[in-house]
Motif scaffolding. Sequence first.
Motif, PDB file in Angstrom:
ATOM      1  N   ARG A 153       0.834  -1.207   0.000  1.00 32.18           N
ATOM      2  CA  ARG A 153       0.000   0.000   0.000  1.00 32.18           C
ATOM      3  C   ARG A 153       0.872   1.262   0.000  1.00 32.18           C
ATOM      4  NH1 ARG A 153      -2.810  -1.087   4.349  1.00 32.18           N
ATOM      5  NH2 ARG A 153      -1.480   0.124   5.751  1.00 32.18           N
ATOM      6  N   ASP A 154       1.920   1.267   0.815  1.00 31.04           N
ATOM      7  CA  ASP A 154       2.803   2.435   0.869  1.00 31.04           C
ATOM      8  C   ASP A 154       3.491   2.680  -0.472  1.00 31.04           C
ATOM      9  OD1 ASP A 154       2.146   2.914   3.477  1.00 31.04           O
ATOM     10  OD2 ASP A 154       3.969   2.030   4.329  1.00 31.04           O
ATOM     11  N   ASN A 155       3.863   1.589  -1.156  1.00 29.75           N
ATOM     12  CA  ASN A 155       4.466   1.740  -2.483  1.00 29.75           C
ATOM     13  C   ASN A 155       3.476   2.360  -3.467  1.00 29.75           C
ATOM     14  OD1 ASN A 155       6.894   0.610  -1.687  1.00 29.75           O
ATOM     15  ND2 ASN A 155       6.440  -1.413  -2.507  1.00 29.75           N
ATOM     16  N   VAL A 156       2.229   1.920  -3.390  1.00 32.83           N
ATOM     17  CA  VAL A 156       1.215   2.395  -4.342  1.00 32.83           C
ATOM     18  C   VAL A 156       0.923   3.877  -4.147  1.00 32.83           C
ATOM     19  CG1 VAL A 156      -1.223   2.183  -4.988  1.00 32.83           C
ATOM     20  CG2 VAL A 156       0.163   0.130  -4.684  1.00 32.83           C
ATOM     21  N   VAL A 157       0.804   4.313  -2.890  1.00 34.13           N
ATOM     22  CA  VAL A 157       0.476   5.721  -2.655  1.00 34.13           C
ATOM     23  C   VAL A 157       1.712   6.609  -2.689  1.00 34.13           C
ATOM     24  CG1 VAL A 157      -1.556   5.121  -1.301  1.00 34.13           C
ATOM     25  CG2 VAL A 157       0.615   5.566  -0.125  1.00 34.13           C
ATOM     26  N   GLY A 158       2.892   6.011  -2.775  1.00 38.87           N
ATOM     27  CA  GLY A 158       4.115   6.799  -2.913  1.00 38.87           C
ATOM     28  C   GLY A 158       4.785   7.176  -1.608  1.00 38.87           C
ATOM     29  N   ARG A 159       4.368   6.565  -0.505  1.00 38.96           N
ATOM     30  CA  ARG A 159       5.044   6.862   0.758  1.00 38.96           C
ATOM     31  C   ARG A 159       6.420   6.208   0.818  1.00 38.96           C
ATOM     32  NH1 ARG A 159       2.113   9.895   3.894  1.00 38.96           N
ATOM     33  NH2 ARG A 159      -0.156   9.668   4.089  1.00 38.96           N
ATOM     34  N   THR A 160       6.605   5.120   0.095  1.00 42.37           N
ATOM     35  CA  THR A 160       7.902   4.461   0.034  1.00 42.37           C
ATOM     36  C   THR A 160       8.328   4.293  -1.417  1.00 42.37           C
ATOM     37  OG1 THR A 160       6.772   2.319   0.184  1.00 42.37           O
ATOM     38  CG2 THR A 160       7.728   3.200   2.198  1.00 42.37           C
ATOM     39  N   LYS A 161       9.617   4.290  -1.610  1.00 41.96           N
ATOM     40  CA  LYS A 161      10.207   4.059  -2.924  1.00 41.96           C
ATOM     41  C   LYS A 161      10.445   2.559  -3.095  1.00 41.96           C
ATOM     42  CE  LYS A 161      14.495   5.110  -5.437  1.00 41.96           C
ATOM     43  NZ  LYS A 161      15.803   5.800  -5.337  1.00 41.96           N
ATOM     44  N   VAL A 162      10.367   2.104  -4.335  1.00 44.84           N
ATOM     45  CA  VAL A 162      10.628   0.687  -4.617  1.00 44.84           C
ATOM     46  C   VAL A 162      12.129   0.504  -4.853  1.00 44.84           C
ATOM     47  CG1 VAL A 162      10.152  -1.241  -6.148  1.00 44.84           C
ATOM     48  CG2 VAL A 162       8.332   0.397  -5.610  1.00 44.84           C
ATOM     49  N   PHE A 163      12.738  -0.374  -4.073  1.00 42.56           N
ATOM     50  CA  PHE A 163      14.169  -0.649  -4.198  1.00 42.56           C
ATOM     51  C   PHE A 163      14.376  -2.070  -4.721  1.00 42.56           C
ATOM     52  CE2 PHE A 163      13.998   2.763  -1.143  1.00 42.56           C
ATOM     53  CZ  PHE A 163      15.134   3.513  -1.393  1.00 42.56           C
ATOM     54  N   HIS A 164      15.458  -2.262  -5.468  1.00 36.31           N
ATOM     55  CA  HIS A 164      15.788  -3.576  -5.999  1.00 36.31           C
ATOM     56  C   HIS A 164      17.255  -3.907  -5.727  1.00 36.31           C
ATOM     57  CE1 HIS A 164      11.981  -4.200  -8.032  1.00 36.31           C
ATOM     58  NE2 HIS A 164      12.050  -2.966  -8.499  1.00 36.31           N
ATOM     59  N   SER A 165      17.548  -5.180  -5.787  1.00 37.95           N
ATOM     60  CA  SER A 165      18.931  -5.632  -5.673  1.00 37.95           C
ATOM     61  C   SER A 165      19.730  -5.143  -6.864  1.00 37.95           C
ATOM     62  CB  SER A 165      18.963  -7.168  -5.610  1.00 37.95           C
ATOM     63  OG  SER A 165      20.273  -7.646  -5.725  1.00 37.95           O
ATOM     64  N   ALA A 166      20.891  -4.538  -6.571  1.00 33.39           N
ATOM     65  CA  ALA A 166      21.735  -4.011  -7.651  1.00 33.39           C
ATOM     66  C   ALA A 166      23.200  -4.223  -7.295  1.00 33.39           C
ATOM     67  CB  ALA A 166      21.443  -2.527  -7.889  1.00 33.39           C
ATOM     68  N   PRO A 167      23.666  -5.481  -7.254  1.00 29.69           N
ATOM     69  CA  PRO A 167      25.056  -5.741  -6.875  1.00 29.69           C
ATOM     70  C   PRO A 167      26.040  -5.121  -7.851  1.00 29.69           C
ATOM     71  CG  PRO A 167      24.032  -7.715  -7.794  1.00 29.69           C
ATOM     72  CD  PRO A 167      22.938  -6.715  -7.602  1.00 29.69           C
ATOM     73  N   THR A 168      27.186  -4.722  -7.327  1.00 27.76           N
ATOM     74  CA  THR A 168      28.189  -4.080  -8.176  1.00 27.76           C
ATOM     75  C   THR A 168      28.917  -5.066  -9.082  1.00 27.76           C
ATOM     76  OG1 THR A 168      29.875  -4.305  -6.443  1.00 27.76           O
ATOM     77  CG2 THR A 168      28.584  -2.258  -6.471  1.00 27.76           C
ATOM     78  N   HIS A 169      28.947  -6.364  -8.699  1.00 26.24           N
ATOM     79  CA  HIS A 169      29.749  -7.312  -9.460  1.00 26.24           C
ATOM     80  C   HIS A 169      28.977  -8.561  -9.918  1.00 26.24           C
ATOM     81  CE1 HIS A 169      32.913  -4.879  -7.691  1.00 26.24           C
ATOM     82  NE2 HIS A 169      33.838  -5.508  -8.403  1.00 26.24           N
ATOM     83  N   PHE A 170      28.324  -9.251  -8.982  1.00 23.10           N
ATOM     84  CA  PHE A 170      27.768 -10.568  -9.296  1.00 23.10           C
ATOM     85  C   PHE A 170      26.275 -10.612  -8.981  1.00 23.10           C
ATOM     86  CE2 PHE A 170      32.218 -11.159  -7.954  1.00 23.10           C
ATOM     87  CZ  PHE A 170      32.748 -11.713  -9.114  1.00 23.10           C
ATOM     88  N   HIS A 171      25.483 -10.860 -10.015  1.00 23.90           N
ATOM     89  CA  HIS A 171      24.031 -10.942  -9.838  1.00 23.90           C
ATOM     90  C   HIS A 171      23.549 -12.324 -10.258  1.00 23.90           C
ATOM     91  CE1 HIS A 171      19.741 -10.517 -10.876  1.00 23.90           C
ATOM     92  NE2 HIS A 171      19.732  -9.675  -9.863  1.00 23.90           N
ATOM     93  N   PHE A 172      23.080 -13.098  -9.276  1.00 24.35           N
ATOM     94  CA  PHE A 172      22.499 -14.401  -9.577  1.00 24.35           C
ATOM     95  C   PHE A 172      21.001 -14.205  -9.799  1.00 24.35           C
ATOM     96  CE2 PHE A 172      21.048 -18.692  -9.161  1.00 24.35           C
ATOM     97  CZ  PHE A 172      22.134 -19.478  -9.565  1.00 24.35           C
ATOM     98  N   PRO A 173      20.445 -14.748 -10.915  1.00 24.18           N
ATOM     99  CA  PRO A 173      19.050 -14.447 -11.256  1.00 24.18           C
ATOM    100  C   PRO A 173      18.027 -15.156 -10.375  1.00 24.18           C
ATOM    101  CG  PRO A 173      19.953 -16.025 -12.819  1.00 24.18           C
ATOM    102  CD  PRO A 173      21.093 -15.583 -11.939  1.00 24.18           C
ATOM    103  N   GLU A 174      16.849 -14.537 -10.291  1.00 35.56           N
ATOM    104  CA  GLU A 174      15.639 -15.129  -9.706  1.00 35.56           C
ATOM    105  C   GLU A 174      15.737 -15.403  -8.201  1.00 35.56           C
ATOM    106  OE1 GLU A 174      14.021 -18.343 -12.005  1.00 35.56           O
ATOM    107  OE2 GLU A 174      14.608 -17.435 -13.906  1.00 35.56           O
ATOM    108  N   LEU A 175      16.605 -14.692  -7.502  1.00 37.34           N
ATOM    109  CA  LEU A 175      16.640 -14.813  -6.050  1.00 37.34           C
ATOM    110  C   LEU A 175      15.635 -13.834  -5.444  1.00 37.34           C
ATOM    111  CD1 LEU A 175      20.474 -15.057  -5.308  1.00 37.34           C
ATOM    112  CD2 LEU A 175      18.814 -16.898  -5.608  1.00 37.34           C
TER     113      LEU A 175
END
Length: 381
Positions: A153-175
Amino acid sequence: MQDGLVGEAEQAVAAGDLKRAATLLRQAAESRPDDPSLWMKAAALLRATGEPQAALDAVHRALTASPLDFTMLLMRASLLQRLGHPEAGQAWGHAIAQKPTGDLPPQIEQVLAEAERHHSAYVDARETRLKSALSPIEKDASAEERKRIERFRDNVVGRTKVFHSAPTHFHFPELTEREFHPRHLFPWLEDLEAATDTLAEELQTVMAAERAELVPYIQYDEHLPLDQWRPLNKNPDWTAIHLWRNGSLVEANARHCPRTIQLLKSFPQPTIRGSGPNAMFSLLAPKTEIPAHVGVNNARLVCHLPLIVPEGCWFRVGAETRYWKRGEAFVFDDTIEHEALNPSDELRVVFIFDVWHPDLSTVERDAVAALIGAEGGVGAL
């Protein structure tokens, strides 16, 4: 021809004939659709003559050429508010999102303050409506489910920002991406917390040891493109007493902490050549901030056990902020943006180590270890 129409419009303004001036400016703008300034001038005149709908139409023409213009978006929201349009609240939010950095003219600051008031009221009303819609469902939800629904709900109304995993070197998919992972996935946390006093005792022993190694937490060559760390690179305000560092036992420190080393063996730490395991006492000096940053590898998570926590010390991962509490451990994904602050006048100490992401199978763990090892490993930033 356009210059002639603009000149006539200026003469009409001087004569007080704002409606004719607006008509002339719209004609000039039609011949040059890529120049939004003419539409904005026309919109201002139409608003002044009491034609908000026509002014809004002109603003929309201007936004067609420059859809993210802050001033144009402010005028659009203001006109929608004047018209009582249901999209006015959202429009104020769109304008606020494009606010430029730096100081603004006093007149714009006043409009921005109005924008923030209207948008806040819009968010409050929307949140109330959505809470009402979700209330019957949340009654049947577990505590963990309610927390996720609330964040949804907070994401939808904009009270919180959506964050994602963004590793600098190694990203394993679908975790699974979680800022703080739920405790039930790590039953060994109870054993760790039960050993708080033991770890604190060995911390004091190693800090008092004559040959213990205390080093800056962040150390890298200045020429490397790592701006997220620059304020703390080789800075003694954030130091570490490493027990394991990039897969190597730091004997000078580890020999003073035998029970801590033994306890670590019961946790699912990654063993990766040149990269893991990692375990350390992290020391953050008074009045020191750890800037927002992300880690190197999403296949591992990080565990914190606070040992010395002055009042007010906090830790943010993504949109969730927690205050460290002595003896209360948690596991988080350090490849999601995170930061920390020690606002006190005392030292803060947290025991930190890495563990495998629970989504990984044994084969996948082996693949991660083989690949990162083949790359020569990477530091535990």
